[in-house]
Design an enzyme around this catalytic site. Structure first.
Site, PDB file in Angstrom:
ATOM      1  N   ASP C  73       0.884  -1.218  -0.010  1.00 20.18           N
ATOM      2  CA  ASP C  73       0.095  -0.137   0.119  1.00 20.18           C
ATOM      3  C   ASP C  73       0.785   1.229  -0.005  1.00 20.18           C
ATOM      4  OD1 ASP C  73      -2.723  -1.008   0.135  1.00 20.18           O
ATOM      5  OD2 ASP C  73      -1.897  -1.970   1.823  1.00 20.18           O
ATOM      6  N   HIS C 148      -5.878  -1.186  -6.349  1.00 24.24           N
ATOM      7  CA  HIS C 148      -5.729   0.350  -7.048  1.00 24.24           C
ATOM      8  C   HIS C 148      -5.074   0.376  -8.384  1.00 24.24           C
ATOM      9  CE1 HIS C 148      -7.266   2.035  -3.237  1.00 24.24           C
ATOM     10  NE2 HIS C 148      -7.456   3.187  -3.861  1.00 24.24           N
TER      11      HIS C 148
END
Lengths: 543, 356, 480
Positions: C73, C148
């Site tokens: 992340d 993402h």
């Protein structure tokens, strides 16, 4: 129209029908008089009838069996000896000019000497008249005596029935869990209700040996299965509940806690909030004295000192901690916290209760395998979730948004454990039984011993699915609280075979006899109808 | 004390039965000449003929509402027929139902009887209205003797039975068929003979055997023992087993009793023997007739007694419950008749008392 | 303007612009602090506390040990604000540098290296440069698609960089019939298996069809890399996230390298192995930064030493983060503006990330009269690296004239009126203010107006009412 008998006498609630020779009437069998209107009747008792006096019959028998009756027989036996069925009219159905059915409780007698026939599925079309299939709650097919009218599925209005609670009673082996499985199976693709199943026998989700909800085509989307077992099937979620989710009031009516202990519990909770249980166990002399140095009294330290400063008697904390320890299966050994059950003070299981609530709120069916839990822990898990649901739904109600939410129902096995009479505080299940329907929350209680459930609660369980039960006292308790007068059905209930039941509900015009097919057959049927799986593609497959 | 009484009574009765053998059939009426018992008069049944019909007729009547000046009776005559062990529907109505009104005739020594069939179509099966002497119903010539008006209902029924029987024989039966009426063939009432004669004539015309089956018999022996019992004991004593019939019992010269008297046991293990009479019995295949009746008497409900009579009796019987319903309806209708209340009051006091 | 009950909780329109908060579900409770009401303490700030005790330094790598870094992340390219975007990249570079410094043999990036699958090319270039640096040092990198930077047709920056040979892409595999067979990568005999993520947790069905048996048969030590929330470990702030239950994971891996959940977590799971979520390296939204203020983000250095796993958490170096919370309740817009201005003028913000949150209801004036932009300018002038504004829950009492709608039920009207009065009052105890206060009042009056039931003794009745009231109070206390 096949005639099977004729009304020969009787009174309201006790009509006598002479059985036509060659026909066999059974207890529980449904009979009908007329085409439109139709009087639907149910046989509740059978006796012999004879044109001969008892003495004569005995003499005749004597002649026969004592060897003096060679050549003797009944001439026109059909006329002389026969069966009289005692029936009661259960519904009066009229189809009016615009094709709508009007069913009512019979208030008159069918025409005297009417010829009586067996029922057909067509006679029960009124049951499905005007029903919303989306909101249906499947119970089985219609049954007439021991014959099954398979094409006549019996359903009741789900939201109504679920919020007004359902009681399923039977002695062992009469098909309680089969019925619940069938109900759940048919509910799996219905969005109007979330169901929480506390499953002490781990029988509803299914495994490789026995099918269960996991075999449903919609299982992935709509079934959530929690099990504490590390070897639970794939897709299951490990049941782990963080003690942060446990609040003092969850113990109400679950663990027997004295007033003093309750007071101590609330004091600890006020002090530590969500960490109250962890702190109770973590408390070591040093940590505690650091935290409460200003409140130390006479060499005591930690929570105990704090409690005593608030007027809690010595020893109360130890007793409370012991009770909570047993209930949660959390123990302190040599300064270490040992967690043997599903409750944990660690970093996991924090969202479990919320997840379950969210699943229920979105109409999913949540099965919790409690087979490895102590009875306390099982009820506590149930209590935590039920409290959550209750609080949330009460919130929706006050916000005026309850209407859009699915009904939530909680399946409770051995219901008297949690609904039984107790002198102490009413637990959350008792509360749901009494006022859950205002909040769209209901119970599905399963029990062998309905008599152990307080009358008030029994009376609040407005749909009773009565399976076979040979215990007279149990039948009486159920019959006394049923939505219909079942006083004549006691014998019939005793003679119900596995899968056969009688549904007495305030949402049915009469007590409907049903048969619930074997769950395995329902599964097979659904699977046969299932379409082929789509071809799957993995995004990383070109790599 | 009670046991003592009964014990004495038992002694008396046993001394009577001990002496049965010394007796012979006894007939007070001089038209009969009794024939002493003889064990050789027991006969076995003969194989029955095939294909004949057995027809049974019985009737019932009940006083519904009565006063000293009238009696309203309900009567019902019924028939049932069997052939080859199966019930055979007849072309005549199975039941004839009628109200009979008995009043005093203008000749006050007589009653007047009028039939009011429930179904007008059944009028044809009933006798004409008639008058009958009150003395028929009492042995006394005394003017003050009771001539119960309701007893005349019995006459209405009996005449109707004969009349209906005759119609059945004429319209439904054929040669060799057996007609069985309930009771002996003796006629007792004034005017009954005429009906009997008509029925016999019908039977003779069609070759039908006309018989009467008496379920009770008041005939006794010279020692005062019941006749049927005596015949049975005779059979027992001489080890006459199985089913049998016994005749002759008397030479019958009675013009009002045109039948030959038999005593028959229709089923081996039955404790019952019955008096059975056949019109013009002489020259008939009596053994076969008995076998025919016996074949109909093997019903478990009453072995040794014709099932047909059981059925006919049931069909014809007027139940007390039925009477209450009829009574209510009749009384309701009668309430508009002036003075009726007072009339009924003359005889219904016992009802009030028994209801107290 | 129609009246609005305080039960209507939607944010005012201008708050929606704050893009940093769009992913935030619910602020964690620990951040809800009450602004002191005394004039002397109008401002309230939490200095960057990091963690009380920094983690122990990573011990030197032993002979025979395989050491790897586990990051997840990084969300490179997140933040529209240039400074924050740059700080984010810097945090990533710092993590890589530290990994190299600690002697990592290889690096696992467990998803969402980039914030989108096609990021700003300047961001991509910075990342490529760093990866190239690693390649030169011979440190292998294993990257997994995250939710993402995933692309359904493999047109992600990840695929570009992989194509350039800068790292190995994990997550290969294919369906054989109904079974998903994953292709292991490996590092010096250690199998590394990745299951890639898709948007909105769509990868769950891949887990459901995963051929776990084949994976379980692989020799240990082995590493399973994934980018999904695990149901059993779901933190409370990820409420609506699709989670994968543990039971769908293959068993018996020494190390389960997770991503997706922006919270650090290590769990030894019986029957499985060690599950680790390192959390983000900097964060991608306001909530992440708030959590960074409490505890420094970072990554893991993991040693595999004769089969055993040793974990070392390494924080990344990021600027100090200052949280400032202000309550507007009961104040006029100008008064509140002055209060903020006063705070901004007197603060020391040099080199800090300042997160300014204003909330509550102005007694008079409108939120825009507070002129938050000017405050922000002052903070920046005073040396702050960046000033993040959160004004989502600032509203004005002027909009709250209650009109009784007669079409509403008695209960609804009652609620509205109570809501109105509570919103106008101001209590020391925050639990009594606002929606919470109104709820409490309604719950309490509900509990107290219960009647004695027909079959209830006075004692039971008393106990029941008392119990219910206590519960209401307890839960109100609990929310504070």
């Amino acid at each position: 129209m096949e005639i099977c008998g004729q009304i020969v006498s009787g009174e309201h609630g006790e009509i006598f029908i002479r059985q036509k020779s060659g026909e066999t009437l059974e207890i529980g069998e449904m009979l009908a008089v007329g085409e439109n209107p139709i009087s639907i009747m149910m046989v509740y008792d059978l006796t012999y009838g004879s044109q001969l006096s008892q003495g004569n019959l005995e003499l005749a028998s004597g002649m026969h069996i004592e060897g003096m009756g060679a050549g003797l027989s009944f001439m026109e036996e059909n006329l002389q000896n026969y069966v009289i069925a005692k029936v009661k009219a259960v519904a009066y159905v009229k189809k009016n000019v615009n094709g709508k059915y009007e069913a009512s409780i019979p208030k008159s007698l069918p025409q005297f000497f009417s010829k009586v026939r067996k029922v057909t599925s067509a006679d029960f079309e009124f049951l499905s008249d005007g029903k919303n299939a989306e909101h249906s709650l499947y119970l089985g097919c219609l049954r007439s005596g021991s014959s099954r009218l398979k094409d006549m599925e019996i359903t009741i209005d789900g939201p109504d029935a679920l919020t007004h609670h359902i009681l399923i009673t039977a002695t062992t082996g009469r098909g309680k869990s089969n019925l619940v499985k069938a109900m759940l199976w048919k509910l799996l693709d219905k969005e109007y209700c979330g169901i929480l199943v506390l499953d002490p026998h781990d029988e509803y989700f299914g495994n490789s040996a026995a099918p269960g909800m996991r075999d449903h085509p919609k299982a992935k989307e709509n079934v959530v299965y929690y099990s504490p077992s590390a070897s639970a099937p794939k897709g299951s979620i490990t049941l782990r509940i963080n003690t942060k989710s446990v609040k003092p009031w969850h113990f109400n009516g679950v663990v027997n806690i004295t007033d003093a202990q309750s007071q101590a519990m609330h004091l600890i909770y006020q002090r530590y909030r969500d960490d109250w249980i962890r702190k109770m166990f973590e408390e070591s002399a040093e940590a505690a004295s650091l935290a409460f140095s200003d409140e130390r009294t006479g060499g005591k330290s930690g929570i105990e000192a704090y409690l005593e400063s608030r007027g809690v008697m010595e020893g109360t904390f130890a007793a409370l901690k012991r009770k909570i320890s047993v209930a949660l299966d959390i123990f302190e050994e040599g300064g270490k916290i040992i967690e043997k059950g599903v409750f944990t003070t660690k970093e996991t299981g924090i969202g479990a209760a919320d997840d379950i609530l969210a699943a229920l709120e979105s109409g999913k069916k949540v099965i919790i395998d409690t087979s490895r839990l102590s009875s306390y822990a099982e009820i506590l898990v149930g209590s935590i979730i039920a409290n959550k649901v209750f609080e949330k739904y009460a919130e929706y109600k006050s916000a005026g948004t309850l209407d859009g939410k699915p009904v939530v129902s909680i399946v409770l096995e051995e219901a008297p454990r949690v609904l039984g009479a107790s002198d102490g505080e009413i637990n959350v299940f008792g509360r749901i039984a009494r006022e859950g329907r205002k909040f769209k929350i209901g119970l599905i209680g399963i029990t062998q011993l309905a008599s152990l459930i307080p009358r008030e609660v029994l009376a609040n369980m407005n749909t009773k699915i009565i399976l076979g039960n040979e215990m007279e006292a149990e039948r009486r308790a159920i019959i006394e609280s049923a939505a219909q007068d079942l006083s004549t059905e006691s014998k019939m209930i005793a003679s119900l075979e596995k899968g056969e039941a009688l549904v007495s509900s305030i949402f049915t015009k009469f007590a409907i006899p049903i048969y619930t097919p074997l769950f395995n057959d329902i599964v097979k049927e659904t699977k046969a109808a299932e379409s082929k799986q789509p071809v799957r593609k993995y995004v990383g497959s070109d790599d | 004390m009670f046991d003592n009484c009964v014990s004495k009574i038992a002694d008396i009765l046993s001394s009577q039965s001990a002496s049965f053998e010394a007796g012979a059939p006894y007939f007070a009426d001089s038209h009969y000449k009794a024939i002493p018992f003889d064990v050789s008069n027991f006969r076995k049944f003969a194989p029955k003929r095939n294909g004949s019909t057995l027809c049974f007729v019985d009737g019932g009547n009940l006083d519904i509402v009565s006063a000293p000046n009238f009696s309203i009776q309900f009567l019902r005559i019924a028939s049932v027929a069997f052939k080859g062990g199966k019930r055979l529907p007849l072309s005549l109505p199975q039941r004839i139902e009628s109200i009979a009104l008995v009043t005093h005739a203008s000749d006050l020594r007589k009653f007047k009887v009028q039939y009011f069939p429930l179904d007008d179509g059944q009028r044809q099966y009933l006798p004409q209205d008639f008058e009958i002497s009150k003395s028929s119903f009492s042995n006394s010539q005394d003017e003050l003797a009771q001539h119960p008006i309701s007893a005349a209902g019995g006459a209405a029924r009996k005449f109707a039975e004969w009349n209906y029987g005759a119609r059945i024989i004429r319209e439904c039966l054929d040669k060799g068929d057996i007609f069985v009426r309930d009771g002996a063939l003796q006629v007792g009432l004034e005017g009954e003979e005429k009906f009997a004669t008509d029925a016999y004539a019908a039977a003779n015309d069609k070759g039908v055997i006309f018989s009467g089956f008496a379920k009770t018999s008041t005939l006794v022996t010279t020692t005062g023992f019941p006749l049927t019992a005596s015949v049975q004991m005779l059979a027992n004593k001489h080890n006459v087993g199985g089913a049998w019939y016994y005749a002759p019992l008397a030479e019958n010269q009675n013009p009002r009793h045109l039948g030959d008297i038999f005593v028959g046991k229709f089923f081996e293990h039955s404790p019952y023997a019955f008096r059975f009479e056949i019109h013009n019995g002489a020259g008939r295949e009596v053994g076969a007739i008995f076998e025919e009746i016996a074949d109909n008497s093997r019903d478990l409900s009453f072995p040794g007694y014709p099932y047909g009579l059981v059925v006919a009796d049931k069909l014809a019987r007027v139940e007390m419950g039925e009477r209450d319903a009829l009574q209510a309806r009749i009384k309701l209708q009668l309430s508009r008749v002036k003075g009726i209340r007072e009339c009924i009051a003359a005889t219904d006091a016992h009802k009030i008392i028994s209801g107290l | 303007m129609p009246s609005k009950s305080i039960f209507d909780f939607s944010n005012s329109g201008d708050a929606a612009k704050n893009e940093e908060t769009k992913e935030k579900k619910a602020p964690r409770e620990k951040h809800k602090r009450e602004a002191p009401r005394s004039a002397a303490a109008h401002k309230h700030e939490i200095s960057k506390s990091k963690i009380a005790q920094p983690p122990a330094p990573v011990p030197p790598k032993k002979e025979g040990t395989i050491r790897f870094a586990h990051l997840a992340d990084c969300h490179l390219g997140a933040f529209r604000d240039d400074t924050l975007r740059e700080l984010n990249i810097k945090a990533f570079e710092n993590a890589i540098d530290k990994s190299v410094a600690e002697g990592a043999d290889f690096i696992i990036i467990a998803g969402d290296l980039f914030h989108t699958n096609v990021p700003d090319m300047r961001v991509a270039e910075r990342c490529a440069r760093k990866l190239r640096h690693l390649k030169e040092k011979g440190i292998e990198v294993f990257v997994l698609y995250g939710s993402h930077d995933y692309s359904p047709n493999e047109k992600s920056i990840i695929d570009v960089l992989k194509g350039a040979g800068l790292f190995n892409k994990l997550g290969g595999g294919e369906y054989v019939g109904d079974k998903l067979k994953l292709k292991p990568s490996e590092f010096r005999g250690i199998p590394i298996i990745g299951l890639l993520a898709r948007t909105s947790g769509l990868e769950k069905s891949d887990y459901e069809h995963l051929d776990t048996e084949a994976l379980e048969a692989l020799p240990n030590p082995k590493i399973f890399v994934y980018h999904s929330a695990i149901a059993e470990y779901r933190p409370s702030f990820l409420k609506d996230a699709e989670c994968v239950p543990l039971s769908l994971f293959p068993k018996g891996f020494a190390y389960y390298a997770g991503g997706h959940v922006h919270e650090r977590r290590e769990v030894d799971e019986r029957g499985y192995g060690t599950f680790v979520f390192p959390g983000h390296t900097f964060g991608a939204d306001f909530r992440d930064l708030e959590s960074d203020a409490e505890e420094a983000p970072g990554f893991y250095i993991v040693d595999i030493e004769s089969g055993a796993i040793n974990l070392h958490f390494v924080p990344v170096e990021i600027p100090e983060i200052m949280l400032a919370d202000f309550k507007a309740d009961g104040k006029g817009a100008l008064e509140f503006k002055e209060e903020l201005q006063h705070w901004a003028n007197g603060g020391n913000f040099a080199g800090k990330i300042v997160m300014l949150r204003v909330a509550g209801k102005l007694a008079s004036g409108k939120p825009n009269e507070v002129e938050l932009e000017k405050i922000r300018e002052t903070v920046l002038e005073k040396g702050a690296l960046v000033c993040v504004l959160n004004r989502g829950s600032l509203s004005s009492a002027e909009r709250l004239a209650v009109q009784i709608d007669t079409s509403k039920s008695k209960d609804e009207i009652e609620r509205e009126i109570i809501g109105e009065f509570v919103s106008k009052a101001s209590f020391k105890d925050d639990a009594l203010n606002g929606k919470k206060g109104a709820e409490l009042a309604i719950s309490l009056s509900g509990a107290l107006k219960q009647e004695q039931r027909a079959n209830e003794t006075k004692d039971t009745y008393h106990r029941r009412v008392f119990g219910d009231v206590r519960k209401v109070m307890d839960s109100a206390e609990g929310q504070k």
